[in-house]
Design a protein around this motif. Structure first.
Motif, PDB file in Angstrom:
ATOM      1  N   ASN A 169     -10.673  -4.961  -1.297  1.00 33.24           N
ATOM      2  CA  ASN A 169     -11.813  -4.880  -0.462  1.00 33.24           C
ATOM      3  C   ASN A 169     -13.529  -5.608  -1.250  1.00 33.24           C
ATOM      4  N   ARG A 226      -6.533   2.188   2.716  1.00 37.33           N
ATOM      5  CA  ARG A 226      -5.420   1.870   3.406  1.00 37.33           C
ATOM      6  C   ARG A 226      -5.104   1.718   4.664  1.00 37.33           C
ATOM      7  N   SER A 230      -9.263   5.295   1.212  1.00 34.20           N
ATOM      8  CA  SER A 230      -8.425   4.713   0.497  1.00 34.20           C
ATOM      9  C   SER A 230      -8.681   3.117   0.455  1.00 34.20           C
ATOM     10  N   LYS A 255       0.307  -1.818   0.894  1.00 35.97           N
ATOM     11  CA  LYS A 255      -0.322  -1.028   1.859  1.00 35.97           C
ATOM     12  C   LYS A 255      -2.375  -1.483   1.113  1.00 35.97           C
ATOM     13  N   TYR A 256      -2.548  -2.016   0.403  1.00 36.46           N
ATOM     14  CA  TYR A 256      -3.700  -1.548   0.238  1.00 36.46           C
ATOM     15  C   TYR A 256      -4.494  -2.792   0.645  1.00 36.46           C
ATOM     16  N   TYR A 312      -3.186  -3.335  -6.243  1.00 39.48           N
ATOM     17  CA  TYR A 312      -3.212  -2.216  -5.899  1.00 39.48           C
ATOM     18  C   TYR A 312      -1.581  -1.324  -5.468  1.00 39.48           C
ATOM     19  N   ASP A 313      -1.140  -2.174  -5.807  1.00 39.37           N
ATOM     20  CA  ASP A 313       0.322  -1.749  -5.246  1.00 39.37           C
ATOM     21  C   ASP A 313       1.091  -2.149  -6.593  1.00 39.37           C
TER      22      ASP A 313
END
Length: 713
Positions: free
Chosen positions: A545, A642, A640, A541-542, A603-604
């Motif tokens: 970054n 996302r 986010s 999902k993320y 992040y998931d």
């Protein structure tokens, strides 16, 4: 002014950003900072646009389900949505402001402050005229002449109604006697899963009282834009086709940065959750205060002192505690009496600085040593906060938050450190902006309902500045059930994103039922049933970054992929087109791939658990979707980072025209794990791709049988 083309209907939608929008946006910048306000703008502009796509479609109704997270700032989004609507010709808003007077007042006061409508209603300014059902004289005195004058003076009208039949009847009686030809109205049903839905046994022939008044209002306003807003839409998504409130679309209200939700509090074994014995709840039921509750109260005092010590602003000095153990008012009164007596005794000891004060300080120091997190202990020792402890003890007030505790509820905003004791009034709608400590032992013996239990998690919110001080005292069973609930919520959120992006229909939403005793919602509201499925996708999902990590991951994967002998596949295509390349990975090659996947799923955390299923596997098909040299564009939620939809859906919504069944159908072997690898370029829109963030993302197919709740009939 921005313009959006609605190509399906050959019409153009122009969105005006006028005085209302600019005024509310400025208030949000002052309150939440530029980034926080931009997040709300991003949510609302896209939502407003998509809602009007729906309103323009003759095949769809005018009902929209807006889904947020518990205590994530949904009201702020509704404020800006209202402002944008007023700038674009809407002039009447009816908002259902809660099921009791506390929530009605909270909503009314909030909108009055936001729209500068706190004074007497006059024609001298453009502030909306806000009327509330708790003032019958206001409603009764409105006539056609007043409404015409208000609208001719560019003064939108907001009716804030309690969500009870008597209150809604007042609005409907008013609407029946008014000329509505100049109305452009919309309805916001806040907490739209509560009280609004039809609870009648025969839902085709009969209507429950509140539902009937809402349906009448929609008819009186000639089917206006109806926005049902909730963090717990478990009932709304299962509504029967004949329900007048059944949504035709779902829009997500993304929480802003710094939101602390289910993952933060319940996923890991951490210092936030303090387990208490099941026997302690029984002791409370017998009128006694268990040691764990005294421990929680003492911790609240200690944590409040630390919060004051660390405070950067006046607002940072406040703190709240919730004691939520029973529904019964009599039980609340018993706990209140004990806690109030304890606080009074402690206050007296600090006034006289006697031996009792020394004893209390000793108890608080032991609590500090036992319960305070290691991060905080690295900053402070107990002696550092002694002076603030005296201030906290002096300023702590105990509030009985129920129907008989009104004398304790006065001037809440003027109280620094508040200990709330209650039941139903603590579990939905009310916001506790400075919640530090929760003592929570209320749980149904049969597991209860997911939507109700999730609403009780008032500890969710924007608490990043003091998350190391937050603590929940609860039982092991409740902690585990909330962990399960957190995983279910994350899975639901993914499905809502798929609905939002058109790759899934509302009727196809599933709610996990494994590992929990909870039902989705009360069976009086909707019908649902359990089914088993074997196909399940775990989708990243993320995005990553960190640019350095992206470069490293891309290099590792491309080096690995260059050594693989790939074959083409037409899976998912009905016309024989190539849909991807695949190869079977042996154990060693798979380990190299897993090393990268593990990092991208940082992040998931719930999704990362799925990787355990891959360990020890051999000969797993890995599929490259599309041409890795020509990555696909994917839109994202900017704040986010996302992704909105990793997997592309079918190429048509008309069954006979489908040539490509969608990425989820690109499988080499449906009876075993498959890994899809997508190389994507993210961006807010196609004209602004973030090419420096180009990266590989993963979707994992797990052929494990799982049980779900689905819509029943």
């Amino acid at each position: 002014m921005e313009k959006y083309r609605i190509s399906e209907h050959g019409m153009e939608l122009s969105i005006k950003f006028g005085n209302y929008f600019n005024s509310v946006n400025k208030k949000h910048i002052d309150a939440y900072g530029k980034n926080g306000a931009d997040n709300i703008v991003e949510n609302i502009v896209e939502t407003y646009k998509e809602i009007h796509y729906q309103l323009a479609s003759p095949q769809k109704n005018n009902n929209v389900l807006l889904v947020g997270k518990v205590q994530s700032g949904k009201t702020s989004n509704l404020e800006l949505l209202t402002a944008l609507a007023f700038d674009n010709g809407y002039n009447i808003l009816v908002i259902y402001g809660g099921y009791d007077t506390s929530l009605l007042k909270q909503t009314t006061d909030r909108f009055r402050m936001t729209f500068d409508a706190t004074g007497e209603i006059t024609y001298d300014n453009n502030a909306p005229a806000i009327f509330t059902t708790d003032d019958s004289n206001q409603i009764l005195s409105i006539d056609d002449e007043i409404m015409t004058d208000l609208l001719e003076n560019n003064k939108p009208v907001i009716f804030v109604s309690m969500k009870r039949p008597v209150a809604l009847k007042k609005i409907n009686s008013l609407l029946r006697r008014l000329d509505k030809s100049e109305f452009k109205a919309f309805i916001i049903d806040d907490e739209g899963d509560q009280a609004s839905l039809n609870n009648a046994k025969d839902k085709i022939k009969d209507s429950s009282a509140t539902y009937k008044e809402i349906v009448d209002m929609k008819e009186l306003l000639e089917d206006p834009m109806y926005l049902s807003v909730t963090a717990t839409p478990h009932a709304n998504i299962f509504l029967d086709d004949w329900s007048a409130l059944r949504p035709d679309s779902i829009r997500l209200i993304q929480p802003g940065r710094g939101y602390n939700g289910a993952q933060i509090y319940h996923l890991y074994e951490n210092e936030i959750v303090q387990l208490v014995s099941e026997e302690d709840h029984e002791e409370l039921a017998n009128g006694n205060i268990p040691e764990s509750l005294w421990d929680a109260v003492n911790y609240f005092i200690v944590a409040s002192a630390i919060k004051r010590k660390k405070a950067e602003t006046q607002k940072d000095r406040y703190s709240d505690m919730i004691i939520h153990t029973f529904r019964e008012v009599s039980q609340h009164s018993s706990i209140y009496t004990h806690i109030e007596s304890y606080i009074k005794s402690m206050k007296a000891s600090f006034v006289y600085e006697d031996e009792d004060m020394v004893r209390y300080l000793s108890v608080l120091e032991a609590c500090f040593n036992k319960n305070v997190s290691g991060v905080i202990k690295s900053e402070f020792v107990f002696n550092d906060i002694k002076a603030e402890i005296a201030n906290v003890v002096k300023k702590t007030k105990v509030i009985l938050k129920n129907s008989v505790g009104k004398t304790t509820q006065g001037n809440e905003n003027l109280k620094w450190h508040k200990i709330y004791i209650g039941g139903d009034l603590l579990q939905r709608g009310l916001t506790f902006s400075n919640l530090v400590t929760t003592y929570f032992t209320r749980w149904a013996t049969n597991g209860g309902n997911m939507d109700t239990n999730l609403q009780r998690a008032r500890w969710f919110g924007y608490r990043s500045k003091y998350i190391d001080l937050c603590k929940i005292f609860t039982t092991a069973e409740i902690a585990q059930e909330f962990t399960n609930l957190a995983e279910i919520e994350e899975d639901l959120w993914d499905q809502f994103a798929d609905v939002e992006n058109g790759t899934l229909s509302i009727d196809d939403i599933l709610i996990q039922s494994e590992n929990t005793k909870q039902n989705p919602t009360n069976k009086q509201r909707v019908k649902y049933k359990k089914v088993s499925f074997k196909n399940r996708w775990i989708k990243q999902k993320y995005l990553v970054n960190d640019n350095e990590k992206i470069v490293k991951n891309n290099a590792e994967l491309e080096r690995l992929f260059e050594s693989i002998q790939w074959k083409v596949t037409t899976a998912g295509s009905r016309v024989g087109n190539v849909t991807g390349k695949y190869a079977y990975f042996d154990t060693n090659t798979l380990k190299e791939l897993l090393n990268v996947i593990q990092g991208t799923f940082d992040y998931d955390p719930f999704q990362k658990k799925a990787l355990i299923d891959l360990l020890g596997q051999d000969n797993i098909p890995v599929i490259l979707i599309g041409d890795e040299k020509n990555p696909r564009y994917r839109s994202i939620y900017k704040q986010s980072f996302r992704i909105k939809a990793l997997q592309q859906g079918a190429d048509s919504i008309v069954a006979e025209r489908i040539t490509y069944e969608g990425d989820s159908s690109v499988l080499i072997d449906k009876n075993q794990i498959n890994i899809q690898v997508h190389k994507i370029v993210p961006g807010e829109d196609k004209s602004h791709p973030l090419t420096e963030k180009m990266q590989y993302m993963f979707a994992i197919y797990i052929p494990k049988e799982k049980t779900y709740f689905i819509k029943g009939n």
